[in-house]
Design an enzyme around this catalytic site. Sequence first.
Site, PDB file in Angstrom:
ATOM      1  N   HIS A  62     -19.540   8.528 -46.772  1.00  0.00           N
ATOM      2  CA  HIS A  62     -18.509   7.708 -47.420  1.00  0.00           C
ATOM      3  C   HIS A  62     -19.041   6.293 -47.587  1.00  0.00           C
ATOM      4  O   HIS A  62     -20.145   5.970 -47.118  1.00  0.00           O
ATOM      5  CB  HIS A  62     -17.191   7.753 -46.643  1.00  0.00           C
ATOM      6  N   HIS A  64     -17.981   3.266 -46.575  1.00  0.00           N
ATOM      7  CA  HIS A  64     -17.820   2.167 -45.616  1.00  0.00           C
ATOM      8  C   HIS A  64     -19.204   1.620 -45.252  1.00  0.00           C
ATOM      9  O   HIS A  64     -20.176   2.373 -45.150  1.00  0.00           O
ATOM     10  CB  HIS A  64     -17.080   2.639 -44.359  1.00  0.00           C
ATOM     11  N   ASP A  66     -20.716   0.615 -42.646  1.00  0.00           N
ATOM     12  CA  ASP A  66     -21.510   1.081 -41.502  1.00  0.00           C
ATOM     13  C   ASP A  66     -22.228   2.393 -41.798  1.00  0.00           C
ATOM     14  O   ASP A  66     -22.959   2.904 -40.955  1.00  0.00           O
ATOM     15  CB  ASP A  66     -20.663   1.179 -40.217  1.00  0.00           C
ATOM     16  N   HIS A  67     -22.064   2.905 -43.030  1.00  0.00           N
ATOM     17  CA  HIS A  67     -22.763   4.140 -43.410  1.00  0.00           C
ATOM     18  C   HIS A  67     -23.705   3.942 -44.602  1.00  0.00           C
ATOM     19  O   HIS A  67     -24.493   4.846 -44.903  1.00  0.00           O
ATOM     20  CB  HIS A  67     -21.747   5.242 -43.714  1.00  0.00           C
ATOM     21  N   HIS A 141     -10.292  10.558 -43.648  1.00  0.00           N
ATOM     22  CA  HIS A 141     -10.535   9.179 -43.213  1.00  0.00           C
ATOM     23  C   HIS A 141      -9.788   8.250 -44.170  1.00  0.00           C
ATOM     24  O   HIS A 141      -9.090   8.714 -45.063  1.00  0.00           O
ATOM     25  CB  HIS A 141     -12.048   8.933 -43.188  1.00  0.00           C
ATOM     26  N   ASP A 209     -16.750  10.060 -40.826  1.00  0.00           N
ATOM     27  CA  ASP A 209     -15.723   9.746 -39.838  1.00  0.00           C
ATOM     28  C   ASP A 209     -14.470  10.565 -40.179  1.00  0.00           C
ATOM     29  O   ASP A 209     -14.208  10.801 -41.341  1.00  0.00           O
ATOM     30  CB  ASP A 209     -15.364   8.270 -39.909  1.00  0.00           C
ATOM     31  N   HIS A 267     -21.024   7.757 -33.187  1.00  0.00           N
ATOM     32  CA  HIS A 267     -20.099   6.803 -33.817  1.00  0.00           C
ATOM     33  C   HIS A 267     -19.190   6.158 -32.762  1.00  0.00           C
ATOM     34  O   HIS A 267     -17.966   6.189 -32.852  1.00  0.00           O
ATOM     35  CB  HIS A 267     -19.270   7.508 -34.902  1.00  0.00           C
TER      36      HIS A 267
HETATM   37 ZN   LIG Z   1     -17.967   4.597 -39.697  1.00  0.00          ZN
END
Ligand SMILES: [Zn+2]
Length: 300
Positions: A62, A64, A66-67, A141, A209, A267
Amino acid sequence: MDLSVIILGTNAALPTKDTITSAQLIQTNHNLYLIDCGEGTQIKMQQHAIKKNKIRAVFISHLHGDHIFGLPGLLTSFLYSQRKEPLQIFGPPGIKAYIETVLSLSASYILYDLMIYEITDVDTFRYEDELITVSAIPLQHRIQTIGYIFREKTRFNILPEVIDKYNLTYEEIKALKRGESIRMDSIPVHPDNNTTVLHPVRSYAYCSDTIYDESLPQRLAGVNTLYHESTYLHALKKQADERMHSTSHDAALTAKNAGVDKLILGHFSTRYSDLNPLLEEARSVFNNVILAREGLEIAI
Ligand SMILES: [Zn+2]
């Protein structure tokens, strides 16, 4: 065939001095497949002597940060490692605009074929090469999120007496292993019970996530090794639900109900300096649990 996962990043949201956000590699004999690419992924690859030119495809769960915040840097660094091989990137809608915008505004050079595919129909998505297949599953998510299931292709081990009986060449052995029939002096030789042993197919699911989802286990049927996000302890279940994340207990329950062999937790919220309570919480529900740590390689 060797089949393992190499963990590169284990944090939710933020990198720290030693740990980074989500990234991992599936490793087969000759290829690497990158799953998510948090900030600092390239640095972790260098720390763990990963040859990044061996990455054949990238799968993004996805959008976001942090990915995906490590992805533009990785793509442009290939210029300095003389990458010539094409690279395929798969991800949710928006991944193409994200990459193309960053590359365009930064006037970056890409001297290899970069193919970006947006997955619009998760249920029918399928990646395939000579060694593995990858399918997709929906995760729940705050924005559209995709889980991936990696499966090795069916292969056959040939009984030694068959090799002797037909005096098989290397090419003939390879064909039988792929499940193809061959012809010896006009006699067909098929991969069946008399000639081969079917090797069990190993598989790996990446689920990050997601909020706890009761319907997820049925989508994981047949999976051996499950990576499932475990952002919080169950004491923060309310917060986990609000932010559409899972607790260690949630992850373990999913593993148990899916009937997998092995669960990898990752995570992690950076509030936990000691991760053992997350491990213990999961182990109270499901036996075989491993904590993801940067640089850890786990056989699938
Ligand atoms: Zn994440």
